[in-house]
Design a protein around this motif. Structure first.
Motif, PDB file in Angstrom:
ATOM      1  N   ASP A 166      -9.832 -28.915   5.989  1.00 39.57           N
ATOM      2  CA  ASP A 166     -11.172 -29.485   5.905  1.00 39.57           C
ATOM      3  C   ASP A 166     -11.439 -29.975   4.494  1.00 39.57           C
ATOM      4  N   ARG A 201     -16.768 -31.972  13.306  1.00 39.54           N
ATOM      5  CA  ARG A 201     -16.768 -30.786  12.447  1.00 39.54           C
ATOM      6  C   ARG A 201     -17.549 -29.653  13.123  1.00 39.54           C
ATOM      7  N   ARG A 205     -16.072 -26.028  14.325  1.00 39.71           N
ATOM      8  CA  ARG A 205     -16.625 -24.793  13.770  1.00 39.71           C
ATOM      9  C   ARG A 205     -17.201 -23.865  14.849  1.00 39.71           C
ATOM     10  N   PRO A 212     -11.228 -23.108   9.334  1.00 42.52           N
ATOM     11  CA  PRO A 212     -11.156 -24.142   8.299  1.00 42.52           C
ATOM     12  C   PRO A 212     -10.471 -23.605   7.041  1.00 42.52           C
TER      13      PRO A 212
END
Lengths: 244, 244
Positions: A166, A201, A205, A212
């Motif tokens: 990330d 993203r 998550r 990440p």
């Protein structure tokens, strides 16, 4: 220095077997490598180890009588690579570097910012074969057909951790994360130039099997991130510590 | 995702300063990036941090009035790369990858099996500048003129450890070696395809400041070995653990 040319073949390899090379392999051996009858070469097929023999050139075709097994079959560690395809040369480098660095499987993953959605996996497999021959691997990584990010995540085996590199800032470096979470099996996910979209993203998550990680303070190109992440994984959890 | 274009410049950067871009930079900003007057860009010079401002296009030339300092200057860790030049594209990749991965200096080293002794360091410096702009570095690595292996070793500062990636089998992996010898400053030496000659290997093994290390059980191409070794060094002794 390589002692003899190595070729990946699809034949069964065992004592007394003779390999008939196809036209393309025969051309490569006689015209590119300029080998002569009697020159030693080695072959591997991903299952039966590495075998050696002496080349016989018979007109336009070559064959090889296997004389001895030079290495026992050994698999690379169980590590997947999910990568967003980038421009052609750089995608080629991803495949070549990942093969050299001992990846087991690769899947091109289509993301919001993916530059080239069309991926020719047959071409990439050909590159992976060359890289495997060159790097002394005893197998060739599988390259799966490309798939959309959301789709691959929705069907993912939750027991396989995905380390997701990330750029936007992860809490811990990849090396530090691996030291505290030595769980195998694993996959590494490398996004496209430009990174992941905000909704991607968020999707990444959401899942506890997706971790990440950071690859340092600079922005890495996709193929650099692949080489970097695989090197770190191999040196901490992979097969680099078994060499002597 | 990059927020604004970044350019390496040779001007002093400070409050109130105005940058006059040369013809090549002006062309790049207007024709390649297709920027307009008023667009934000950032510049860095390797000493004064990163500064932002708005572009002014005045005929064929561009200028930039610096409005604010966006990042303080930060140096990369003190790490040298000595690499044997390989074929053109792969040497380009070595320079690009090493820059992204935060190398301080690079020196092309001519060895017995070096394929291309002619190295255009001006071209390589140009590539390093592009990679620095792209990777958000605040400096550009120095690329020294090429030098013969025996000569660079004979004049070497013995306080700077050289980690020499030995395909022919080192006793310990690079990662394990770094954990037990955390001495800085350091250099990484990557040989050509085909490795080092036997007499070079003897020369390298003579000196206590040169430590052979392994990069795993497969044969890596030169540019893969560079990316791999730098990633491992950065993640253990470099600046990767300072990110958040």
């Amino acid at each position: 220095m390589r002692k003899y040319p190595r070729l990946f073949v699809r034949s069964r390899l065992q004592q007394g077997e003779e390999i008939d090379f196809d036209e393309s392999h025969s051309k490569y051996l006689t015209r590119v490598l300029r080998l002569q009858s009697g020159d030693g070469i080695a072959v591997f097929n991903g299952r039966d180890g590495e075998w050696q023999g002496k080349l016989v050139i018979d007109g336009r075709r070559c064959r090889l009588a296997l004389s001895e097994k030079s290495r026992d079959q050994k698999q690379v560690p169980d590590l997947d690579l999910l990568f967003a395809p980038v421009k052609k040369t750089r995608t080629d480098f991803i495949v070549e570097k990942a093969t050299e660095l001992g990846i087991a499987n690769m899947t091109p993953v289509i993301t919001a910012f993916t530059q080239s959605a069309r991926v020719r996996t047959d071409r990439l497999t050909h590159l992976a074969i060359e890289a495997a021959e060159q790097s002394e691997r005893l197998d060739v990584p599988t390259i799966y057909e490309s798939v959309a990010l959301a789709r691959i995540i929705s069907g993912w085996d939750v027991n396989r951790t995905i380390y997701y590199c990330d750029e936007a800032g992860a809490d811990a470096t990849f090396a530090d994360t691996l030291k505290t979470r030595p769980a195998r099996p694993a996959a590494i996910l490398i996004g496209p130039e430009g990174g992941f979209s905000e909704s991607e993203r968020q999707l990444l998550r959401q899942h506890s099997f997706i971790i990440p990680v950071s690859l340092g303070p600079r922005i890495l190109r996709a193929e650099t991130a692949v080489a970097s992440a695989l090197s770190i994984w191999q040196s901490i959890l992979g097969d680099w510590s078994q060499t002597s």
